[in-house]
Design an enzyme around this catalytic site. Structure first.
Site, PDB file in Angstrom:
ATOM      1  N   GLN A 113       0.819  -1.211   0.000  1.00  0.00           N
ATOM      2  CA  GLN A 113       0.000   0.000   0.000  1.00  0.00           C
ATOM      3  C   GLN A 113       0.854   1.262   0.000  1.00  0.00           C
ATOM      4  OE1 GLN A 113      -3.173  -1.901   2.952  1.00  0.00           O
ATOM      5  NE2 GLN A 113      -3.675   0.217   2.525  1.00  0.00           N
ATOM      6  N   SER A 135       3.937  -6.449   2.781  1.00  0.00           N
ATOM      7  CA  SER A 135       2.630  -6.373   3.430  1.00  0.00           C
ATOM      8  C   SER A 135       1.568  -7.067   2.575  1.00  0.00           C
ATOM      9  CB  SER A 135       2.270  -4.917   3.740  1.00  0.00           C
ATOM     10  OG  SER A 135       1.192  -4.853   4.646  1.00  0.00           O
ATOM     11  N   LEU A 136       0.606  -6.327   2.002  1.00  0.00           N
ATOM     12  CA  LEU A 136      -0.423  -7.003   1.204  1.00  0.00           C
ATOM     13  C   LEU A 136       0.197  -7.743   0.020  1.00  0.00           C
ATOM     14  CD1 LEU A 136      -1.717  -5.982  -1.797  1.00  0.00           C
ATOM     15  CD2 LEU A 136      -1.985  -3.894  -0.492  1.00  0.00           C
ATOM     16  N   ARG A 187      -8.964  -9.476   3.828  1.00  0.00           N
ATOM     17  CA  ARG A 187      -7.902  -8.802   4.579  1.00  0.00           C
ATOM     18  C   ARG A 187      -8.124  -7.286   4.566  1.00  0.00           C
ATOM     19  NH1 ARG A 187      -2.629  -6.626   3.763  1.00  0.00           N
ATOM     20  NH2 ARG A 187      -0.998  -7.455   5.153  1.00  0.00           N
ATOM     21  N   HIS A 218       0.437  -2.876  10.945  1.00  0.00           N
ATOM     22  CA  HIS A 218       1.549  -3.648  11.517  1.00  0.00           C
ATOM     23  C   HIS A 218       1.840  -3.275  12.964  1.00  0.00           C
ATOM     24  CE1 HIS A 218       2.225  -5.597   7.715  1.00  0.00           C
ATOM     25  NE2 HIS A 218       2.161  -4.419   7.123  1.00  0.00           N
ATOM     26  N   GLN A 223       1.408 -11.483  10.387  1.00  0.00           N
ATOM     27  CA  GLN A 223       2.100 -10.405   9.676  1.00  0.00           C
ATOM     28  C   GLN A 223       1.383  -9.073   9.842  1.00  0.00           C
ATOM     29  OE1 GLN A 223       0.764  -8.877   6.396  1.00  0.00           O
ATOM     30  NE2 GLN A 223       2.340  -9.514   4.957  1.00  0.00           N
TER      31      GLN A 223
END
Length: 311
Positions: free
Chosen positions: A11, A90-91, A115, A194, A247
Site C-alpha cells: 500500500q 505487506s499485502l 484482509r 503492523h 504479519q
C-alpha cells in the site's frame, strides 16, 4: 546470472490507471482481472479511474493493488521470465502466495478482499498514521518510539524505518524529529498498520484461513519469503496460516528479507506493480543487484529485453 526474485508492492504505491494497459494488451492479465471483477464487482472501475481518496481506502487499495502487482508477474511469465523466489511487502505477500501457487489465484484474491475489509474495520477504530523516518540511528528511533507510544514497524532498508501509531502520538514524534532535523515522510495509507491495533484483523484473517473448505493451502513450488520472519515460509498448513495472519500486527522485516534472498543466491530483483519503492529498497540494501520493475507495457518491454540480452 543468479536467481531471479519477483517482489510485490504494498500500500502507498497505488494510482488511478494502474495495470490498465496490461489488461488491454495481455489476454492472461485480462482473464485475471475479469475473474476478479466477477468476485468483487467495481474493482476495475476503482483501479482505472478511482479517486486518490477512494484508492487510499484500505478495503479498496488491497484488492486493486493485488491485481496490479500480479499482472506484472503474469506479463513476465508470458515473456519467458520466471521467478526462483518471491516476496511481497505487506499485502504484496498475498500476491506472492498466488505467484508461488500456495493459494489459487481466486483464493488469494478473495483472501486479500477479506484482509482489506478486516484492516479497514480495525483502522476505523483508531486514528492511525504511518511515517517513514530517514537516516536516523535505529536504536535511538526505537527508544523514541517507546517514549511516544508508537511502533517501528517496517524496516525497509538501511536508513529508512516506518513508524506507525495513533495520529496524536505520531504528531508528537514529528515535533521531536523536526527539532532533531530528521527527515520524515507521511505515507499514503489509511491506518496504523503492523501494530497491535491490527490484532483484531489478524485474528479475523486467521479464522477465515482456518476454514479448509474455503482455502486449499499448497506447498509453494518456489521459495516465498515471509515479512514476519524474513525467511522462507515454513511447511504445514497451521504454520503457514500463523505466519501470514500474524504479519498484519507485526513488523515487516524487509531489509533482512532482501539480505536473506541475496545470501540464498538471488542477484536479480524485479518489482511487480505500481511505482519503484521496493526497487529503491533493493538498491540501498543489496549493492550490485540487478533491479527492474514492471508496471506497464513500456517497463515490461524494457525489462524483458534487458534480461534476455544479459542472459
Amino acid at each position: 546470472m543468479g536467481k531471479i526474485a519477483f517482489l510485490f508492492a504494498g500500500q502507498g504505491s497505488q494510482y488511478a490507471g494502474m495495470g490498465k494497459d496490461l489488461y488491454e494488451n495481455i489476454p492472461e492479465v485480462k482473464s485475471l482481472f475479469d475473474s476478479a471483477e466477477g468476485i468483487r464487482p467495481g474493482t476495475l472501475t476503482q483501479m482505472f479511474s478511482g479517486t486518490e481518496e477512494e484508492l487510499k481506502k484500505t478495503e479498496n487499495t488491497q484488492p486493486c493493488l493485488f491485481l496490479a502487482d500480479y499482472a506484472g508477474a503474469i506479463a513476465l511469465e508470458k515473456n519467458g521470465i520466471k521467478a526462483d523466489a518471491v516476496a511481497g511487502f505487506s499485502l504484496g505477500e498475498v500476491v506472492a502466495m498466488a505467484a508461488s501457487k500456495t493459494l489459487s489465484t481466486d483464493e488469494a484474491f478473495k483472501l486479500v478482499c477479506k484482509r482489506g475489509k478486516l484492516m479497514q474495520t480495525a483502522s476505523e477504530k483508531v486514528d492511525g498514521v504511518m511515517i517513514a523516518v530517514m537516516r536516523m540511528d535505529k536504536e535511538e528511533l526505537i527508544q523514541l518510539c517507546k517514549e511516544y507510544e508508537v511502533y517501528p514497524v517496517n524496516f525497509n532498508c538501511p536508513g529508512q524505518i516506518v513508524v506507525s501509531g495513533k495520529a496524536e502520538n505520531i504528531e508528537r514524534l514529528k515535533e521531536v524529529l523536526t527539532e532533531k532535523k530528521v527527515r520524515f515522510v507521511q505515507l499514503a495509507v489509511g491506518g496504523a498498520f503492523h501494530t497491535p491495533y491490527m490484532a483484531e484483523a489478524s485474528k479475523g484473517l486467521k479464522e477465515e484461513l482456518e476454514s479448509e473448505k474455503l482455502y486449499n493451502i499448497n506447498k509453494p513450488y518456489i521459495s516465498i519469503y515471509a515479512n514476519k520472519t524474513a525467511k522462507p515460509y515454513p511447511d504445514g498448513r497451521e504454520k503457514v496460516v500463523e505466519t501470514l495472519t500474524e504479519q498484519i500486527s507485526n513488523s515487516v522485516k524487509w531489509e533482512e528479507t532482501l539480505t536473506n534472498m541475496a545470501q540464498d543466491g538471488v542477484d536479480t530483483f524485479i518489482e511487480c506493480g505500481p511505482g519503484k519503492t521496493l526497487s529503491g529498497f533493493v538498491k540501498r540494501t543489496i549493492p550490485g543487484a540487478k533491479i527492474y520493475n514492471v508496471s506497464d507495457l513500456d517497463s515490461l518491454k524494457l525489462t524483458t529485453e534487458e534480461l534476455k540480452n544479459n542472459a
